[in-house]
Design an enzyme around this catalytic site. Structure first.
Site, PDB file in Angstrom:
ATOM      1  N   GLY A  11       0.845  -1.204   0.000  1.00  0.00           N
ATOM      2  CA  GLY A  11       0.000   0.000   0.000  1.00  0.00           C
ATOM      3  C   GLY A  11       0.875   1.247   0.000  1.00  0.00           C
ATOM      4  O   GLY A  11       1.856   1.301   0.718  1.00  0.00           O
ATOM      5  N   ARG A  72       1.266  -5.103  -5.934  1.00  0.00           N
ATOM      6  CA  ARG A  72       1.264  -6.334  -5.154  1.00  0.00           C
ATOM      7  C   ARG A  72       1.629  -7.443  -6.135  1.00  0.00           C
ATOM      8  O   ARG A  72       1.190  -7.442  -7.277  1.00  0.00           O
ATOM      9  CB  ARG A  72      -0.089  -6.551  -4.487  1.00  0.00           C
ATOM     10  CG  ARG A  72      -0.370  -5.443  -3.469  1.00  0.00           C
ATOM     11  CD  ARG A  72      -1.347  -5.855  -2.386  1.00  0.00           C
ATOM     12  NE  ARG A  72      -1.131  -5.085  -1.160  1.00  0.00           N
ATOM     13  CZ  ARG A  72      -1.783  -3.969  -0.834  1.00  0.00           C
ATOM     14  NH1 ARG A  72      -2.681  -3.465  -1.653  1.00  0.00           N
ATOM     15  NH2 ARG A  72      -1.540  -3.353   0.302  1.00  0.00           N
ATOM     16  N   ASP A 103       4.427  -4.563   6.297  1.00  0.00           N
ATOM     17  CA  ASP A 103       4.973  -5.837   6.803  1.00  0.00           C
ATOM     18  C   ASP A 103       5.024  -6.929   5.735  1.00  0.00           C
ATOM     19  O   ASP A 103       5.917  -7.770   5.737  1.00  0.00           O
ATOM     20  CB  ASP A 103       4.246  -6.302   8.061  1.00  0.00           C
ATOM     21  CG  ASP A 103       2.759  -6.462   7.848  1.00  0.00           C
ATOM     22  OD1 ASP A 103       2.244  -6.002   6.808  1.00  0.00           O
ATOM     23  OD2 ASP A 103       2.103  -7.055   8.716  1.00  0.00           O
ATOM     24  N   THR A 125       3.639   3.015   5.731  1.00  0.00           N
ATOM     25  CA  THR A 125       2.219   2.632   5.748  1.00  0.00           C
ATOM     26  C   THR A 125       1.451   3.614   6.623  1.00  0.00           C
ATOM     27  O   THR A 125       1.965   4.027   7.674  1.00  0.00           O
ATOM     28  CB  THR A 125       2.001   1.197   6.271  1.00  0.00           C
ATOM     29  OG1 THR A 125       0.626   1.049   6.622  1.00  0.00           O
ATOM     30  CG2 THR A 125       2.814   0.878   7.510  1.00  0.00           C
ATOM     31  N   ASP A 127      -1.039   2.884   8.298  1.00  0.00           N
ATOM     32  CA  ASP A 127      -1.700   2.159   9.391  1.00  0.00           C
ATOM     33  C   ASP A 127      -0.935   2.199  10.721  1.00  0.00           C
ATOM     34  O   ASP A 127      -1.497   1.882  11.763  1.00  0.00           O
ATOM     35  CB  ASP A 127      -1.910   0.690   8.989  1.00  0.00           C
ATOM     36  CG  ASP A 127      -2.740   0.566   7.719  1.00  0.00           C
ATOM     37  OD1 ASP A 127      -3.616   1.418   7.515  1.00  0.00           O
ATOM     38  OD2 ASP A 127      -2.494  -0.379   6.941  1.00  0.00           O
ATOM     39  N   ASP A 129       1.188   0.137  11.794  1.00  0.00           N
ATOM     40  CA  ASP A 129       0.983  -1.187  12.397  1.00  0.00           C
ATOM     41  C   ASP A 129       2.230  -2.085  12.360  1.00  0.00           C
ATOM     42  O   ASP A 129       2.111  -3.298  12.490  1.00  0.00           O
ATOM     43  CB  ASP A 129      -0.180  -1.902  11.675  1.00  0.00           C
ATOM     44  CG  ASP A 129       0.099  -2.116  10.195  1.00  0.00           C
ATOM     45  OD1 ASP A 129       1.078  -1.548   9.675  1.00  0.00           O
ATOM     46  OD2 ASP A 129      -0.679  -2.846   9.549  1.00  0.00           O
ATOM     47  N   ARG A 171      -6.467  -1.014   8.902  1.00  0.00           N
ATOM     48  CA  ARG A 171      -6.478  -2.485   8.890  1.00  0.00           C
ATOM     49  C   ARG A 171      -6.753  -2.988  10.305  1.00  0.00           C
ATOM     50  O   ARG A 171      -7.708  -2.557  10.913  1.00  0.00           O
ATOM     51  CB  ARG A 171      -5.172  -3.031   8.320  1.00  0.00           C
ATOM     52  CG  ARG A 171      -5.002  -2.701   6.842  1.00  0.00           C
ATOM     53  CD  ARG A 171      -4.074  -3.656   6.140  1.00  0.00           C
ATOM     54  NE  ARG A 171      -2.747  -3.645   6.731  1.00  0.00           N
ATOM     55  CZ  ARG A 171      -1.733  -4.333   6.272  1.00  0.00           C
ATOM     56  NH1 ARG A 171      -1.885  -5.083   5.210  1.00  0.00           N
ATOM     57  NH2 ARG A 171      -0.558  -4.282   6.847  1.00  0.00           N
TER      58      ARG A 171
HETATM   59  P1  ADP Z   1       2.365  -4.240   2.635  1.00  0.00           P
HETATM   60  O1  ADP Z   1       3.835  -4.247   2.369  1.00  0.00           O
HETATM   61  O2  ADP Z   1       1.780  -2.861   2.547  1.00  0.00           O
HETATM   62  O3  ADP Z   1       2.010  -4.976   3.895  1.00  0.00           O
HETATM   63  P2  ADP Z   1       1.438  -6.545   1.053  1.00  0.00           P
HETATM   64  O4  ADP Z   1       1.124  -7.369   2.244  1.00  0.00           O
HETATM   65  O5  ADP Z   1       0.501  -6.551  -0.078  1.00  0.00           O
HETATM   66  O6  ADP Z   1       1.655  -4.998   1.408  1.00  0.00           O
HETATM   67  O7  ADP Z   1       2.867  -7.029   0.526  1.00  0.00           O
HETATM   68  C1  ADP Z   1       3.480  -6.410  -0.600  1.00  0.00           C
HETATM   69  C2  ADP Z   1       4.185  -7.439  -1.437  1.00  0.00           C
HETATM   70  O8  ADP Z   1       5.216  -8.078  -0.678  1.00  0.00           O
HETATM   71  C3  ADP Z   1       3.312  -8.609  -1.920  1.00  0.00           C
HETATM   72  O9  ADP Z   1       2.599  -8.297  -3.086  1.00  0.00           O
HETATM   73  C4  ADP Z   1       4.345  -9.665  -2.210  1.00  0.00           C
HETATM   74  O10 ADP Z   1       4.957  -9.460  -3.464  1.00  0.00           O
HETATM   75  C5  ADP Z   1       5.390  -9.408  -1.119  1.00  0.00           C
HETATM   76  N1  ADP Z   1       5.170 -10.375  -0.004  1.00  0.00           N
HETATM   77  C6  ADP Z   1       4.190 -10.331   0.925  1.00  0.00           C
HETATM   78  N2  ADP Z   1       4.256 -11.407   1.753  1.00  0.00           N
HETATM   79  C7  ADP Z   1       5.316 -12.131   1.343  1.00  0.00           C
HETATM   80  C8  ADP Z   1       5.920 -13.361   1.769  1.00  0.00           C
HETATM   81  N3  ADP Z   1       5.431 -14.057   2.801  1.00  0.00           N
HETATM   82  N4  ADP Z   1       7.009 -13.817   1.092  1.00  0.00           N
HETATM   83  C9  ADP Z   1       7.500 -13.122   0.046  1.00  0.00           C
HETATM   84  N5  ADP Z   1       6.971 -11.974  -0.410  1.00  0.00           N
HETATM   85  C10 ADP Z   1       5.910 -11.473   0.209  1.00  0.00           C
END
Ligand code: ADP
Length: 319
Positions: A11, A72, A103, A125, A127, A129, A171
């Site tokens: 995000g 994403r 995260d 972020t 959030d 969080d 969230r």
């Molecule tokens: P944020 O970073 O805002 O929490 P996301 O949870 O959508 O957003 O994560 C962003 C990107 O990070 C995902 O689209 C994916 O490419 C990568 N990612 C998330 N979780 C994992 C994971 N467990 N292992 C590897 N890459 C991950």
């Protein structure tokens, strides 16, 4: 380390550009080259990688969103995707990576670090969080956006003597609702971290009304339920008519506040310093007004705690 990469992921948040600028300028100041990766991990896999010079990050410190765009990427969650990403970085001579995101993005950065490719995480972020840091880049700007909205809604709430329910993002974290509720003088704040007591909320609304309060503002964090559901609850249980306002994506945009720009500059610079030391697998944060770095695993194994003293205080002040 002579060449590093930087990307924004997950995000978007206001201040990501200021962090990007800090990474690029700090690295060039120390005679390193910087490659910008567009569209987060997807762009890394696809090789959307371009050199960034001093001028390329000019005039962005004040801009919301992210110049590098964000995405994403499901493929990156697979081993195959991660190996493709490392291959691309080798091809471009990149030796370390700064990941600005939440995260989820940290998990991706940790996966690369475990495969021998050093990454540093910078928390971006709205959030707030991410465990291990008191504040994330974007939170302060989003908070100020929410406050501006609450102030405006309060004007109409007062004129029409209405109860408003305002849904804010966050969230599973109640930080945005908590801080906005306290700063906006809300009568009630509903957050995921504290079970709410409907009877208590109703009696507070009634006693406020009895002593002549012209309006009530209820802030509901999206992690609890949506504002329309909450409005239904009040209608069902107490026949209270409310108006609902869902702030939505305006919370993610806008010019970053001075505070977010300073945080982003400090964090971006520290991330580069860590890569210069040859370190990886670290997250950057702020604790008690000091910039800190800590193991990224702490950021996803730990639990983010909202500051519940704000919750208690807002209840005391909104009697
Ligand atoms: P944020 O970073 O805002 O929490 P996301 O949870 O959508 O957003 O994560 C962003 C990107 O990070 C995902 O689209 C994916 O490419 C990568 N990612 C998330 N979780 C994992 C994971 N467990 N292992 C590897 N890459 C991950």
């Amino acid at each position: 380390m002579k060449k590093i990469g930087v990307l924004t992921s997950g995000g978007d948040a206001p201040g990501m550009n200021a962090a990007l600028r800090a990474v690029v300028r700090k690295a060039i100041y120390h005679d390193m080259e910087v490659m910008g990766i567009y569209n987060g991990y997807q762009g890394l896999i696809d090789g959307k990688i371009v050199p960034l010079d001093l001028g390329s990050v000019g005039d962005i410190i004040q801009r919301g969103g992210t110049k590098l765009h964000s995405a994403r990427c499901l493929e990156f969650k697979t081993e195959e995707g991660q190996l493709k990403a490392i291959e691309q970085m080798k091809k471009h001579g990149i030796e370390g990576l700064v990941v600005i995101g939440g995260d989820g993005s940290y998990r991706g950065a940790m996966a690369l670090t475990s495969k021998g490719f050093p990454c540093i995480g910078v928390p971006g972020t709205i959030d707030n969080d991410i465990p291990g840091t008191d504040f994330t880049i974007g939170f302060d700007t989003a908070l100020n956006t929410v406050i501006e909205a609450i102030d405006k809604i309060r004007d109409t709430a007062t004129s029409h003597e209405r109860t408003f329910i305002i849904e804010v993002m966050g969230r599973d974290a109640g930080d945005l609702a908590l801080w906005a509720g306290l700063a906006g003088g809300a009568e009630t704040i509903v957050i995921p971290e504290e079970p709410f007591d409907l009877e208590d909320i109703l009696s507070r609304l009634r006693s406020g009304h009895e002593r002549g309060k012209k309006h009530s503002i209820i802030i509901v964090s999206e992690g609890v339920m949506n504002a329309n559901q909450f409005a239904e609850l009040l209608k069902e249980h107490a026949q209270i008519e409310t108006r609902v306002s869902v702030l939505g994506h305006i919370q993610r945009g806008g010019t970053p506040t001075a505070r977010d720009r300073v945080l982003a500059s400090l964090f971006g610079a520290r991330a580069v310093e860590k890569l210069m030391e040859g370190q990886g697998g670290l997250a950057i944060g702020m604790r008690n007004h000091q910039v800190v770095d800590y193991s990224m695993t702490e950021a996803f194994d730990g639990k983010h705690e909202a500051d519940l003293t704000l919750y208690k205080l807002s209840k005391e002040l909104a009697i």
